[in-house]
Design an enzyme around this catalytic site. Structure first.
Site, PDB file in Angstrom:
ATOM      1  N   TYR B 441       0.091  -0.274  -2.062  1.00 52.05           N
ATOM      2  CA  TYR B 441      -0.080  -0.198  -3.522  1.00 52.05           C
ATOM      3  C   TYR B 441       0.384   1.145  -4.115  1.00 52.05           C
ATOM      4  O   TYR B 441       0.679   2.061  -3.403  1.00 52.05           O
ATOM      5  CB  TYR B 441      -1.466  -0.628  -3.992  1.00 52.05           C
ATOM      6  CG  TYR B 441      -2.726   0.058  -3.529  1.00 52.05           C
ATOM      7  CD1 TYR B 441      -2.756   1.299  -2.936  1.00 52.05           C
ATOM      8  CD2 TYR B 441      -3.953  -0.597  -3.730  1.00 52.05           C
ATOM      9  CE1 TYR B 441      -3.956   1.882  -2.566  1.00 52.05           C
ATOM     10  CE2 TYR B 441      -5.160  -0.018  -3.358  1.00 52.05           C
ATOM     11  CZ  TYR B 441      -5.152   1.218  -2.781  1.00 52.05           C
ATOM     12  OH  TYR B 441      -6.331   1.796  -2.427  1.00 52.05           O
ATOM     13  N   GLU B 442       0.510   1.159  -5.419  1.00 52.99           N
ATOM     14  CA  GLU B 442       1.104   2.306  -6.142  1.00 52.99           C
ATOM     15  C   GLU B 442       2.525   2.607  -5.677  1.00 52.99           C
ATOM     16  O   GLU B 442       2.932   3.766  -5.582  1.00 52.99           O
ATOM     17  CB  GLU B 442       0.231   3.554  -5.997  1.00 52.99           C
ATOM     18  CG  GLU B 442      -1.111   3.453  -6.656  1.00 52.99           C
ATOM     19  CD  GLU B 442      -1.016   3.013  -8.099  1.00 52.99           C
ATOM     20  OE1 GLU B 442      -1.874   2.215  -8.505  1.00 52.99           O
ATOM     21  OE2 GLU B 442      -0.086   3.421  -8.807  1.00 52.99           O
ATOM     22  N   GLY B 443       3.290   1.558  -5.443  1.00 56.47           N
ATOM     23  CA  GLY B 443       4.654   1.725  -4.954  1.00 56.47           C
ATOM     24  C   GLY B 443       4.644   1.724  -3.439  1.00 56.47           C
ATOM     25  O   GLY B 443       4.099   2.651  -2.835  1.00 56.47           O
ATOM     26  N   GLN B 448       8.651   4.610  -2.102  1.00 60.77           N
ATOM     27  CA  GLN B 448       8.470   6.070  -2.130  1.00 60.77           C
ATOM     28  C   GLN B 448       9.656   6.766  -1.467  1.00 60.77           C
ATOM     29  O   GLN B 448      10.137   7.798  -1.938  1.00 60.77           O
ATOM     30  CB  GLN B 448       7.190   6.471  -1.393  1.00 60.77           C
ATOM     31  CG  GLN B 448       5.917   5.841  -1.925  1.00 60.77           C
ATOM     32  CD  GLN B 448       5.621   6.194  -3.366  1.00 60.77           C
ATOM     33  OE1 GLN B 448       5.937   7.307  -3.810  1.00 60.77           O
ATOM     34  NE2 GLN B 448       5.058   5.261  -4.106  1.00 60.77           N
TER      35      GLN B 448
END
Lengths: 589, 589
Positions: B441-443, B448
């Site tokens: 999650y969050e990319g 990243q």
């Protein structure tokens, strides 16, 4: 949903692990390719169509304990019945007791498929087959006559009772005791934990193989004897008699393989009005139980390795299917409309190719181990010794490397699914949960690495492993001289990795010769991975030489993953001192 | 049970990540060491004594959906109340709205502790803080006045609504729509999935930040606007009014972080008699929603990185405690009676030291990222640009490397426990389950890595990263010239890894300059790990120079784990072609 990769499995058996030359040479009598193909195809069908559909309910509902009875998930009992009716339990078992005596290579290929479809299903028969082998090799004719036929058919299942709360990796500490009853039988007392399929409803009898100590037995493992303890006593006519004093007192609440009951077994507590003391029969000689048990354990180690291969295969299939279905973003290699299938993204490809390559490598190593086991059985003299050494060398690789790969690949597979991977319904998370036990049971992977370094590197006066490396180097040389352009720098990579392997091997052998076992053991785990990557890369090359469609993955492995070998060699050679220095700081008392 | 490692955290903040020089220089006004120490000690106490004891019930019972209401596990609501009463939610929030405006470095250190104690707890306030930051930077004075104070105190919580079923990593595909109501408000319609703490019973209002499209908005991310949508409308007096048309329609059944409700949110369905269309207020400008959301996302990425550090820390503590309690076998370094504590076995030490070193590295990278964020905020001109670039460079490392470490260390920790690790009661398995979401999650970590290579390597005309590497090389040189013998070959290892990093960096920058982005992206993930290992090893050395008791672990890392850097460089430089060639074979259609 899992589809058995029958073609891939058959190819690897025949052209990588050596089944084809063996069949051509008549090594397995009149066994021919047609029968091999037919068996593998049917095993694949059964695994895909019968076992795999029951995976989810097995994971979700698990095995349930009620009183001392264990109920397996809905449909599983019937599945097991269809499976033994198909003769699958008897595949590699001795003909004398109704088995088909087919090569271990076929046995492990089928085992891979059962485990890919449902690891919690595949583990049960694995233990029965271990019991069959131990009884066949060590039991008295009377015990064989009474038990083996039904264990071979699968009408009864077997278990393996080693672990106690204080004795897991270290069997020296076992306490369960056995008292001679004076009539040739024994009474067994004690508690065993982590007993896989220790209790269940698949079969109406369960045959426990139990390590225990006789009175006045020597301390340590040299005082262990192996006993057969049936759940129900068996009359001379084969009919079931009284309930024996062995009961399941608890099921573990595990991370995965929920359908496989992991039991706490109590022997000799006089539960449910049974006469106190579980009635057991000695297998083999007194105080020689560990040797008998090792027959089961070596078999089981390769079988657990197959679980690593199996979960890796299923995870790879699942991720590949998802990546060919899910669309997100743009990719340079995608020219269609709308968002690209994520399989076009280089980073997703890297994950998928890593999964594919590692799975193929673990499979090739494991099948090669089975190939050695088969050849040890059918050979005589020096050749038998050679193949037994080879099997012994490859067993810790098959167990530890494959199960590490299972965890690694299942984790990558979950990642490919993105957020959906973390949702249980998707099924990727369940594989990540299931896979995690395999590096632990049947000897942790750390213990496999110690076994490899301390007991396998010295085989053949220390020369066996170098003979193996020389064989691998010959294959690397074939890749170099093949002039197939698609190989890229594969041969360079293999040569380098095999040189690294040679150096690391000689280094560890010198340490052992100098009595510096702690320094050698400090490098054991990196060494196990080093030899596995170097051997595995070579097996990929062997496959690619036989089938050029396999060159691309082989080259990907050589140019992307095999470079780890150099770092592993450095760890083996240069890592022990700093480990010992820093290791001291971990000890709190 | 988790014990907050306050000393280790404080040391890393001050002497590795640079808090001590900053405090000494008055960078944060009159903030002094005493206050820092007191805050961290109290956060540690709260995490260990208040949060950690509620971990297990959170994992076992999870959040429960009934109708459209979500009930958190027993005791969690009261825990949250005590936590906000302690002022913890306001730690780094702006003073104007009641926050304490303490440096992000302190904020992430505390966040690590909440997440170590219970990751499912730590994730909730993380989203509130992201909402605070987005509103503070982008919202109108009226919205700020109405919402910020209560979000800062924690009386209300915030959420982040991006993902839709067809749009996860790729926000271009978002479909949720917003219609102007003519009165300055909007009506929001659509479905959002994977909304963390989208519904719960911690607070009596929940403030959703939602990405949606206005009519006739451009396609893609340039047509996204950000809206504030409260669960209950808020009167001008701050009192809660009518229920808004946003409801939770489902909770995901996840692998881990069970206590954190992961919600499917439906906007504008007229549920429960509400007027159809969720009432929302625009944050920032129309069609500039993504920029506003990125404020939240960068913050959240570092916060998720802390989850990786946090789980790794807890797993390490747990495994270390077990290894100092469990006895099995003999070990050369053990002279006591009976079986040796397993912490004496070199293979167990290798696992534990790997866990320790990776945890320390992930922590150092993440705190250094926070240090850069803090300095960007308090600096002006070129200096501010420099620190913002540094924060931007380190954010993908903090997120991706730390969360990979979380999974790796949790898995090693489970392994150290042997069979007990696979039993849920032990707690090691739960960490392995929790840790696995953070790389997603969050990319995802793949994204990243792409962000690092494609957007961060070009910073400062491509020179920022080389400035960073030069700083690292200076530390490596300090280790070399320190003449501290315990460092062994640490300086050699660091020099080699940093040279590898320089080469790989310039190689990727050349590819990008040549427009060969696919080849660059093929190496993104290995590159992210390479820079993280090289930087992390250097941070270990910086810590060891400040405190010689840290030399042993630093040297273990340099001589056992840092060698991977060379293989990673080779992958970055030589892996793309074979990846592209083999990648094609994965595409089924």
């Amino acid at each position: 949903m899992y589809r058995a990769p029958v073609e891939d499995i058959t190819f690897t058996l025949k052209h990588v692990a050596g089944l084809k030359p063996a069949l051509d040479a008549g090594t397995f009598g009149d066994l021919g390719e047609d029968l091999v193909d037919a068996i593998l195809a049917e095993a694949g069908r059964f695994a895909s169509e019968e076992v795999a559909p029951l995976y989810k309910i097995g994971d979700e509902q698990g095995a349930v304990l009620s009183g001392a009875d264990v109920t397996t998930p809905p449909g599983w009992k019937e599945l097991y019945r269809r499976w033994i009716d198909g003769g699958w339990n008897a595949l590699s078992a001795p003909e004398e007791f109704g088995g088909q005596a087919l090569p271990t290579m076929l046995g492990v290929a089928a085992l891979e498929m059962w485990n890919s479809a449902a690891m919690a299903f595949g583990i049960g028969p694995t233990l029965t087959m271990g019991a069959v082998e131990a009884l066949d090799k060590h039991a008295s004719p009377a015990l064989k006559a009474k038990y083996l036929e039904k264990l071979v058919s699968g009408e009864w299942m077997g278990t393996m009772n080693l672990t106690e709360p204080q004795a897991g990796s270290d069997l020296n500490a076992l306490r369960a005791r056995a008292e001679p009853a004076g009539d040739g039988t024994y009474r067994i007392f004690g508690q065993k934990i982590f007993i896989t399929y220790g209790e269940h409803d698949f079969t109406d009898n369960i045959i426990h193989l139990v390590l225990a100590r006789l009175p006045d037995a020597p301390a340590g493992t040299r005082g262990l004897s192996l006993f057969l303890v049936p759940k129900f006593l068996v009359g001379d006519d084969g009919a079931l008699g009284a309930r024996n004093d062995v009961f399941c007192f608890g099921l573990e609440h595990k991370l995965g393989i929920h359908a496989s009951p992991t039991c706490t077994m109590i022997y000799g507590d006089g539960f449910e009005g049974t006469a106190p003391g579980a009635i057991g029969w000695l297998i083999g000689e007194e105080n020689k139980g560990l040797a008998c048990m090792f027959t089961m354990m070596n078999n089981a180690r390769l079988a657990v390795g197959m679980q690593g291969v199996a979960v890796a295969e299923t995870a790879t299939q699942k991720a590949l299917a998802y990546a060919n279905d899910r669309r997100q973003g743009n990719a340079a290699s995608y020219n269609g409309n709308g968002m690209a299938l994520i399989v076009h993204h280089p980073d997703v490809q890297r994950n998928l190719l890593t999964m594919k390559a590692l799975t193929q490598i673990a499979r090739a190593i494991s099948y090669s181990c089975a190939h050695a086991i088969d050849h040890a059985r059918v050979s005589v003299g020096d050749e038998a010794i050679h193949w037994q050494e080879r099997a012994n060398l490859l067993t810790p690789l098959a167990k530890a490397f494959s199960t590490d790969v299972g965890v690694e690949v299942a984790s990558l597979g979950l990642q490919v699914h993105g957020g959906m991977g973390y949702i249980e319904e998707t099924g990727a998370a369940a594989l990540y949960r299931d896979a995690r036990i395999a590096p632990i049971y049947e000897g942790t992977n750390g213990i496999q690495a110690i076994d490899l370094v301390a007991r396998k590197l010295p085989l053949g006066g220390g020369e066996h492993v170098h003979g193996y490396i020389a064989e691998l180097k010959a294959v690397a040389n074939q890749a170099r001289t093949s002039n197939l352009q698609g190989f890229g720098r594969t041969a360079d990579g293999l040569d380098q990795a095999l040189d690294d392997l040679s150096q690391a091997t000689r280094f560890l052998q010198r340490l052992l010769a100098d009595g510096r076992s702690d320094a050698a053991l400090a490098g054991a785990t990196p060494y196990l991975r080093l030899i596995s990557l170097a051997a595995g890369g070579t097996y990929l090359a062997r496959g690619a030489l036989a089938d050029q469609s396999r060159i691309a993955v082989c080259r990907f492995f050589a140019e992307n993953l095999l470079g780890e070998a150099g770092a592993l060699k450095e760890r083996v050679i240069g890592g022990a001192d700093s480990l010992a220095a820093a290791g001291k700081t971990l000890i709190s008392a």
